[in-house]
Design a protein around this motif. Structure first.
Motif, short mmCIF file in Angstrom:
data_model
loop_
_atom_site.label_atom_id
_atom_site.label_comp_id
_atom_site.label_asym_id
_atom_site.label_seq_id
_atom_site.Cartn_x
_atom_site.Cartn_y
_atom_site.Cartn_z
N GLN A 27 -3.39 14.74 -4.02
CA GLN A 27 -2.68 13.78 -3.17
C GLN A 27 -1.45 13.21 -3.87
O GLN A 27 -0.42 12.98 -3.25
N ALA A 28 -1.57 12.97 -5.16
CA ALA A 28 -0.41 12.48 -5.92
C ALA A 28 0.70 13.53 -5.92
O ALA A 28 1.89 13.19 -5.77
N THR A 29 0.33 14.79 -6.06
CA THR A 29 1.32 15.87 -6.04
C THR A 29 2.00 15.95 -4.68
O THR A 29 3.23 16.10 -4.59
N ALA A 30 1.23 15.85 -3.61
CA ALA A 30 1.80 15.92 -2.26
C ALA A 30 2.75 14.75 -2.03
O ALA A 30 3.81 14.92 -1.42
N ARG A 31 2.38 13.55 -2.50
CA ARG A 31 3.26 12.40 -2.32
C ARG A 31 4.55 12.58 -3.11
O ARG A 31 5.64 12.25 -2.63
N ARG A 32 4.45 13.10 -4.33
CA ARG A 32 5.65 13.33 -5.14
C ARG A 32 6.59 14.30 -4.43
O ARG A 32 7.81 14.08 -4.38
N GLU A 33 6.05 15.35 -3.85
CA GLU A 33 6.88 16.35 -3.17
C GLU A 33 7.57 15.76 -1.95
O GLU A 33 8.73 16.06 -1.67
N ARG A 34 6.86 14.89 -1.21
CA ARG A 34 7.48 14.24 -0.05
C ARG A 34 8.63 13.35 -0.48
O ARG A 34 9.69 13.32 0.15
N PRO A 87 8.75 7.74 2.99
CA PRO A 87 10.09 8.30 2.74
C PRO A 87 11.00 8.21 3.95
O PRO A 87 12.22 8.20 3.83
N SER A 88 10.41 8.13 5.15
CA SER A 88 11.21 8.05 6.37
C SER A 88 11.69 6.64 6.67
O SER A 88 12.40 6.42 7.64
N SER A 89 11.28 5.67 5.83
CA SER A 89 11.70 4.28 6.01
C SER A 89 12.28 3.74 4.71
O SER A 89 11.68 2.90 4.05
N PRO A 90 13.46 4.25 4.29
CA PRO A 90 14.00 3.92 2.97
C PRO A 90 14.36 2.45 2.80
O PRO A 90 14.52 1.98 1.66
N ASN A 91 14.50 1.72 3.89
CA ASN A 91 14.90 0.32 3.78
C ASN A 91 13.72 -0.64 3.98
O ASN A 91 13.93 -1.83 4.21
N GLY A 92 12.51 -0.13 3.89
CA GLY A 92 11.34 -0.97 4.11
C GLY A 92 11.23 -2.12 3.13
O GLY A 92 10.97 -3.26 3.52
N GLU A 93 11.45 -1.83 1.85
CA GLU A 93 11.36 -2.89 0.83
C GLU A 93 12.43 -3.96 1.06
O GLU A 93 12.15 -5.16 0.97
N LYS A 94 13.64 -3.52 1.35
CA LYS A 94 14.73 -4.47 1.59
C LYS A 94 14.42 -5.35 2.79
O LYS A 94 14.66 -6.57 2.78
N ALA A 95 13.88 -4.75 3.85
CA ALA A 95 13.56 -5.51 5.06
C ALA A 95 12.49 -6.56 4.76
O ALA A 95 12.56 -7.69 5.26
N LEU A 96 11.51 -6.21 3.95
CA LEU A 96 10.46 -7.16 3.60
C LEU A 96 11.02 -8.32 2.77
O LEU A 96 10.67 -9.48 3.00
N ARG A 97 11.89 -8.01 1.82
CA ARG A 97 12.49 -9.08 1.02
C ARG A 97 13.33 -10.02 1.88
O ARG A 97 13.31 -11.24 1.71
N MET A 98 14.07 -9.46 2.83
CA MET A 98 14.87 -10.30 3.72
C MET A 98 13.97 -11.18 4.58
O MET A 98 14.26 -12.36 4.79
N LEU A 99 12.87 -10.61 5.06
CA LEU A 99 11.95 -11.37 5.91
C LEU A 99 11.40 -12.60 5.18
O LEU A 99 11.29 -13.68 5.77
N LEU A 100 11.08 -12.43 3.90
CA LEU A 100 10.38 -13.49 3.16
C LEU A 100 11.30 -14.41 2.34
O LEU A 100 10.85 -15.46 1.89
#
Length: 208
Positions: free
Chosen positions: A56-63, A191-204
């Motif tokens: 599973q770690a390998t599959a996540r790395r490849e994605r 990987p399809s939501s590259p701005n997820g972290e930024k959106a969370l920081r803005m929210l909080l």
């Protein structure tokens, strides 16, 4: 974890004799995350790991690499990271072909800012926090719900520069429900939501 509701497997943990802080039933009740404290002259560090089967770690790395070649997933063998541990969780399970995926390592002001979140999350999970919130070295193994909540804190606080924003961000994670944490965890990791972290920081923190 593609929707705001947690998967059914994450809603219960199977009790095992002599083992605490268990994870979801997906992996037979074993812990899904681990938190490690290392001592140091500047107050030490805290590192959060997600525990995954090697495939599973390998599959996540490849994605991740397909989505962004500059993104890297750091995955060490479980033995390399926890091979000398004397925790009951290590002895109880077979960890062959498992990896410890490093989420983030925090130190200094970021570590101090996140400690209240760590204490409250571990207390809510029934996990003693003294080995990772005091001085010296220590480790704790965590159930999935606690690990997901801390993963949001560790990932989100890392780029923040201002201490008041760090603290506000961590307070926001404390107030989130488990369902909200799972939703944002999936969004930040995808990987399809590259701005997820930024959106969370803005929210909080956008109100500061």
């Amino acid at each position: 974890m593609t929707s705001q509701s947690r998967p059914e497997s994450a809603l219960s943990a199977r009790e095992q004799p002599g083992v605490s802080g268990l994870g979801s039933s997906v992996y037979g009740g074993r812990p899904n995350f681990a938190l490690v404290r290392d001592a140091g002259p500047d107050g030490g560090t805290l590192t959060l790991y997600e525990l995954l089967p090697a495939d599973q770690a390998t599959a996540r790395r490849e994605r991740l690499e397909r989505s962004n070649p500059n993104q890297q997933l750091v995955a060490d063998s479980f033995e390399d990271v926890f091979g000398e541990s004397d925790s009951l969780e290590v002895d109880h399970w077979d960890w062959d072909e498992w990896t410890a995926v490093k989420i983030r390592r925090l130190s200094g002001s970021r570590l101090r800012s996140i400690l209240p979140l760590v204490r409250e999350t571990l207390d809510g999970a029934g996990v003693h926090d003294s080995s990772v919130t005091g001085s010296g070295q220590g480790e704790v193994f965590l159930p999935e719900t606690a690990g997901v909540r801390l993963a949001l804190g560790f990932v989100g606080v890392k780029p923040i520069q201002r201490i008041d924003r760090m603290r506000a961000f961590c307070r926001g994670i404390v107030r989130m429900s488990d369902e909200e944490c799972y939703y944002w965890h999936a969004k930040c990791r995808s990987p399809s939501s590259p701005n997820g972290e930024k959106a969370l920081r803005m929210l909080l923190t956008d109100h500061i």
